[in-house]
Scaffold this motif. Structure first.
Motif, PDB file in Angstrom:
ATOM      1  N   LYS A  11       0.156  23.222 -12.196  1.00 16.62           N
ATOM      2  CA  LYS A  11       0.964  22.712 -11.089  1.00 16.62           C
ATOM      3  C   LYS A  11       1.149  23.784 -10.020  1.00 16.62           C
ATOM      4  O   LYS A  11       1.198  24.989 -10.312  1.00 16.62           O
ATOM      5  CB  LYS A  11       2.315  22.250 -11.613  1.00 16.62           C
ATOM      6  CG  LYS A  11       2.214  21.059 -12.574  1.00 16.62           C
ATOM      7  CD  LYS A  11       3.594  20.629 -13.037  1.00 16.62           C
ATOM      8  CE  LYS A  11       3.491  19.442 -14.013  1.00 16.62           C
ATOM      9  NZ  LYS A  11       4.824  18.998 -14.494  1.00 16.62           N
ATOM     10  N   THR A  12       1.278  23.352  -8.801  1.00 16.19           N
ATOM     11  CA  THR A  12       1.363  24.288  -7.669  1.00 16.19           C
ATOM     12  C   THR A  12       2.640  25.117  -7.687  1.00 16.19           C
ATOM     13  O   THR A  12       2.661  26.232  -7.150  1.00 16.19           O
ATOM     14  CB  THR A  12       1.277  23.517  -6.348  1.00 16.19           C
ATOM     15  OG1 THR A  12       2.308  22.520  -6.322  1.00 16.19           O
ATOM     16  CG2 THR A  12      -0.082  22.849  -6.212  1.00 16.19           C
ATOM     17  N   HIS A  13       3.695  24.597  -8.273  1.00 19.38           N
ATOM     18  CA  HIS A  13       4.948  25.344  -8.299  1.00 19.38           C
ATOM     19  C   HIS A  13       5.094  26.182  -9.568  1.00 19.38           C
ATOM     20  O   HIS A  13       6.148  26.756  -9.823  1.00 19.38           O
ATOM     21  CB  HIS A  13       6.135  24.385  -8.194  1.00 19.38           C
ATOM     22  CG  HIS A  13       6.217  23.407  -9.330  1.00 19.38           C
ATOM     23  ND1 HIS A  13       5.554  22.196  -9.305  1.00 19.38           N
ATOM     24  CD2 HIS A  13       6.864  23.468 -10.525  1.00 19.38           C
ATOM     25  CE1 HIS A  13       5.809  21.548 -10.438  1.00 19.38           C
ATOM     26  NE2 HIS A  13       6.599  22.301 -11.180  1.00 19.38           N
ATOM     27  N   SER A  14       4.068  26.302 -10.384  1.00 22.01           N
ATOM     28  CA  SER A  14       4.139  27.079 -11.620  1.00 22.01           C
ATOM     29  C   SER A  14       4.096  28.579 -11.318  1.00 22.01           C
ATOM     30  O   SER A  14       3.420  29.035 -10.394  1.00 22.01           O
ATOM     31  CB  SER A  14       2.961  26.705 -12.536  1.00 22.01           C
ATOM     32  OG  SER A  14       2.951  27.543 -13.682  1.00 22.01           O
ATOM     33  N   LYS A  15       4.818  29.334 -12.131  1.00 21.75           N
ATOM     34  CA  LYS A  15       4.851  30.784 -11.973  1.00 21.75           C
ATOM     35  C   LYS A  15       3.550  31.441 -12.430  1.00 21.75           C
ATOM     36  O   LYS A  15       3.329  32.624 -12.151  1.00 21.75           O
ATOM     37  CB  LYS A  15       6.024  31.371 -12.773  1.00 21.75           C
ATOM     38  CG  LYS A  15       7.375  30.836 -12.324  1.00 21.75           C
ATOM     39  CD  LYS A  15       8.478  31.326 -13.235  1.00 21.75           C
ATOM     40  CE  LYS A  15       9.819  30.731 -12.817  1.00 21.75           C
ATOM     41  NZ  LYS A  15      10.920  31.137 -13.726  1.00 21.75           N
TER      42      LYS A  15
END
Length: 379
Positions: A11-15
């Motif tokens: 996912k794009t918001h994953s760290k």
């Protein structure tokens, strides 16, 4: 990891997005990174990714902390990075090292209190060297005379610092006996005038021979000499070197010049005595206030201005004794010069002590039943 197992993008918001993670043949999550062509170990190119709040992560951090002898956070982080990539690593490392009991004992802060006001002897005008702080330094190696086969002997330096104008007076001591110390005190009083008050350390924080020096200052002969000359001697509390910062700084400055001028040489007695006097002149020529870059400002005041009326390296002026000047006018001129120095002392020198450089907040004092750690370098 579930998305990587089914070959789905992160996912794009994953760290983890910036690390390009992947699963190896053992389904261990590793960093993809950009070091594929680097000639490094595989564990360094593709370190294992670990969360910051897992028990395995804590054990790894604790292992490296002990392995590198209770190292700091940056060293532990650098060592761990060779095999593991911990998310928010510094936060996790600080949390673990903060729990180390041995490190906690060594980094514990000392009990401090608000810096007290300066005593009256420091802020009120008085004759130079009427109130002094005294300290001993040494031993130093000197030879009694020139020649081959002459064995060096020990000698000491006695430092007197004026509380009012920071003037310094240096005397040589052949040993730490009471007679030798009284002789140095008599030489000082004969050249600088009678003392009113003397301040010194209690004994435990004297540099070098603390036990011998305490015995010197507490002998009956020294006490009788002080009583006959109406001199009051104040001792600082034990293990409190910050009470004597004024003379401790003078000792440091004296050694600064000694090391650079003499180095490792062993001088004869007269040469070493001459060097001490020259160092005394250098210390008394230091400005008491910052030097101004404005050409219209007056010359900066130094301790020598209060001792001889000018700097110690001033050029002699032409002879004016043949000019007829009324005695009253001459005396007024001398008084005016002296008062001008004290006026500048009050307006320029004293005002710079308003600021507290440390110990700026009041704290609660220690109370009964408080648990404390005692810090003593001699234990």
């Amino acid at each position: 990891m579930q998305r990587l197992k089914v070959n789905k993008p992160i996912k794009t918001h994953s760290k983890l997005l910036a690390l390009c993670p992947y699963l190896d043949e053992n389904e261990i999550l590793r960093v993809g990174g950009r070091l594929r062509h680097a000639k490094l170990h595989e564990n360094t190119k593709y370190p294992v990714i670990l969360p910051k709040d897992h028990v395995v992560t804590d054990l790894i951090i604790w292992h490296y902390h002990l392995k590198y002898l209770h190292a700091g956070n940056q060293l532990v982080h650098s060592a761990i990075r060779q095999r593991y990539w911990i998310l928010f690593a510094l936060v996790a490392i600080k949390r673990i090292t903060w729990k180390c009991v041995r490190c906690a004992r060594l980094r514990s802060a000392l009990s401090q209190q608000l810096m007290r006001d300066l005593p009256p002897s420091r802020v009120n005008p008085s004759r130079a060297f009427s109130k002094v702080g005294v300290d001993l330094s040494g031993p130093f190696q000197v030879k009694p005379r020139k020649g081959r086969g002459i064995r060096p002997m020990k000698t000491y330096a006695c430092i007197f610092v004026c509380f009012t104008v920071k003037a310094v007076h240096l005397e040589m001591l052949g040993d730490l006996s009471s007679d030798c110390f009284i002789a140095a005190l008599k030489r000082f009083a004969a050249r600088r005038g009678k003392l009113d008050e003397i301040f010194s350390d209690c004994g435990t924080n004297f540099i070098g021979a603390s036990k011998e020096l305490k015995a010197v200052c507490s002998t009956e002969s020294v006490a009788n000499f002080l009583c006959m000359n109406e001199i009051v001697w104040y001792f600082n509390p034990p293990s409190a070197p910050h009470f004597g910062g004024l003379w401790e700084a003078a000792v440091k400055s004296m050694k600064f010049h000694l090391r650079r001028a003499i180095g490792g040489q062993i001088l004869i007695y007269e040469e070493f005595s001459t060097f001490l006097v020259q160092i005394e002149a250098c210390l008394n020529s230091r400005p008491l206030v910052p030097v101004s870059s404005d050409p219209d400002d007056l010359s900066v005041i130094t301790p020598a201005n209060f001792l001889i009326g000018s700097t110690l390296d001033a050029i002699p002026e032409r002879n004016v004794t043949n000019f007829t000047i009324p005695l009253a006018d001459r005396w007024k001129l001398v008084q005016q010069i002296s008062q001008s120095f004290w006026k500048r002392w009050s307006s320029e020198y004293i005002t710079q002590f308003q600021r507290r450089s440390k110990w700026q907040r009041p704290h609660c004092n220690l109370r009964v039943n408080d648990i404390v750690l005692i810090k003593d370098d001699n234990l």
